[in-house]
Design an enzyme around this catalytic site. Structure first.
Site, mmCIF file in Angstrom:
data_model
loop_
_atom_site.group_PDB
_atom_site.id
_atom_site.type_symbol
_atom_site.label_atom_id
_atom_site.label_comp_id
_atom_site.label_asym_id
_atom_site.label_seq_id
_atom_site.Cartn_x
_atom_site.Cartn_y
_atom_site.Cartn_z
ATOM 1 N N SER A 199 3.137 -1.961 10.364
ATOM 2 C CA SER A 199 4.916 -2.263 10.284
ATOM 3 C C SER A 199 5.255 -3.268 10.215
ATOM 4 C CB SER A 199 5.497 -1.736 11.648
ATOM 5 O OG SER A 199 5.293 0.004 12.233
ATOM 6 N N ASN B 295 0.896 -1.291 0.087
ATOM 7 C CA ASN B 295 0.507 0.177 0.435
ATOM 8 C C ASN B 295 0.616 1.027 0.408
ATOM 9 O OD1 ASN B 295 -1.799 1.716 0.463
ATOM 10 N ND2 ASN B 295 -2.225 1.461 1.862
ATOM 11 N N GLU C 92 -6.414 4.570 7.843
ATOM 12 C CA GLU C 92 -6.449 5.952 7.735
ATOM 13 C C GLU C 92 -7.634 6.846 6.316
ATOM 14 O OE1 GLU C 92 -2.358 5.299 5.363
ATOM 15 O OE2 GLU C 92 -1.989 5.456 7.306
ATOM 16 N N HIS D 212 -9.262 1.198 4.603
ATOM 17 C CA HIS D 212 -8.360 1.342 5.903
ATOM 18 C C HIS D 212 -8.352 2.579 6.480
ATOM 19 C CE1 HIS D 212 -4.143 2.318 6.394
ATOM 20 N NE2 HIS D 212 -3.551 1.201 5.720
ATOM 21 N N GLU E 78 -5.438 -4.847 10.575
ATOM 22 C CA GLU E 78 -4.291 -4.019 11.102
ATOM 23 C C GLU E 78 -4.382 -2.524 11.977
ATOM 24 O OE1 GLU E 78 -2.438 -3.027 6.577
ATOM 25 O OE2 GLU E 78 -3.849 -0.882 7.608
ATOM 26 N N GLY F 291 2.329 2.627 10.896
ATOM 27 C CA GLY F 291 4.015 3.599 10.707
ATOM 28 C C GLY F 291 4.099 3.955 11.917
ATOM 29 N N LYS G 131 -0.072 4.246 -0.307
ATOM 30 C CA LYS G 131 -0.392 5.523 0.463
ATOM 31 C C LYS G 131 -0.075 6.591 -0.673
ATOM 32 C CE LYS G 131 -0.475 3.346 4.900
ATOM 33 N NZ LYS G 131 -0.154 3.576 6.424
HETATM 34 P P1 13P Z 1 3.240 0.578 7.635
HETATM 35 O O1 13P Z 1 3.697 -1.397 6.498
HETATM 36 O O2 13P Z 1 4.276 1.423 7.191
HETATM 37 O O3 13P Z 1 3.031 0.329 9.052
HETATM 38 O O4 13P Z 1 1.498 0.756 7.535
HETATM 39 C C1 13P Z 1 0.642 -0.770 7.585
HETATM 40 C C2 13P Z 1 -0.707 -0.096 6.292
HETATM 41 O O5 13P Z 1 -0.953 0.947 6.332
HETATM 42 C C3 13P Z 1 -0.667 -0.569 5.060
HETATM 43 O O6 13P Z 1 -1.882 -0.741 4.566
#
Ligand code: 13P
Length: 249
Positions: free
Chosen positions: A212, A9, A97, A95, A167, A173, A11
């Site tokens: 992560s 992903n 976010e 997601h 997740e 992150g 982003k």
């Molecule tokens: P990170 O791997 O940067 O923690 O992000 C995970 C994520 O949100 C994947 O959709």
């Protein structure tokens, strides 16, 4: 044997030339794993260039979100058929976010999942608890509610066509990964919940872990019986790291 998937992903990262460059590096490297489907999800604007760069390769393409509507006056939105015609096979939905910054509810994710399935896209439905919720012992309540809300009205045939990503919000992150045991516990819970609706759909459901995931923890996570791959954020932007995670699957 359940389908294994490693998805990146990206982003809101990468211009079109940067997307092309990253794909070039993935294709030049050892990004093939016979046991796993590899997928990248760049920003909408880069999808067409990504599809061209990936033509004839083993790497699949996905969107990071989509509209619940087929078409019309929805400024700024992208439809399932637009994703399909650009060459996407998957779409990430719900997601954390999107839930946090765009107030997406389980109901909305449910409608998007139905629209994706109707169009022939594979939805990757994301669920996960916050740190406060985990510390209050509410993980199963929260994830259970999200799952039931997002899957509402989906029959066994639909459930056989979806992917779920667990997740935990506190692991995204932050560099804090769920331990393999913590992740396994929630993955088993998610599988049991789907098995209660339809046993074989639950058995076959690919459940990805995200939060992560790095080359140094991917193997241990994906070795868990109910973890069928990963949804990778930051580490999927570095070709070497993403390739190492693909090969850990
Ligand atoms: P990170 O791997 O940067 O923690 O992000 C995970 C994520 O949100 C994947 O959709």
């Amino acid at each position: 044997m359940r389908q294994q998937i490693v998805a990146g992903n990206w982003k809101m990262n990468g211009t079109i030339p940067e997307t092309e460059n990253l794909i070039k590096q993935l294709l030049a490297g050892d990004s093939k794993n016979e046991r796993a489907t590899v997928l990248v999800c760049p920003p909408f604007i880069s999808l067409q260039a990504a599809a061209k760069a990936l033509e004839g390769s083993h790497i699949k393409l996905g969107g990071q979100d989509m509209s619940e509507h087929e078409k019309g006056a929805y400024t700024g939105e992208i439809s399932a058929s637009m994703l399909l015609t650009v060459g996407a096979s998957h779409v990430i939905l719900g997601h954390s976010e999107r839930r946090q910054y765009h107030a997406e509810s389980d109901d909305l994710v449910n409608r998007k999942a139905k629209a994706a399935l109707a169009a022939g896209l594979t939805p990757i439905i994301c669920v996960g608890e916050s740190l406060e919720q985990r510390e209050a012992g509410q993980t199963e309540d929260v994830v259970g509610r999200q799952m039931r809300g997002c899957l509402n009205g989906l029959g066994p045939d639909d459930l056989k066509k979806i992917v779920v990503a667990y997740e935990p919000v506190w692991a995204i992150g932050t560099g804090k990964t769920a331990t393999p045991e913590q992740a396994q516990e929630v993955h088993a819970f998610i599988r049991d919940l789907v098995k209660d609706i339809d046993t074989s759909a639950g058995e076959d459901l690919p459940i990805l872990y995200g939060g992560s995931v790095k080359p140094n923890n991917a193997k241990e996570l994906m070795a868990q019986p109910d973890i069928d791959g990963s949804l990778v954020g930051g580490a999927s932007l570095k070709a070497d790291d993403f390739i190492a995670i693909i090969n850990a699957c």
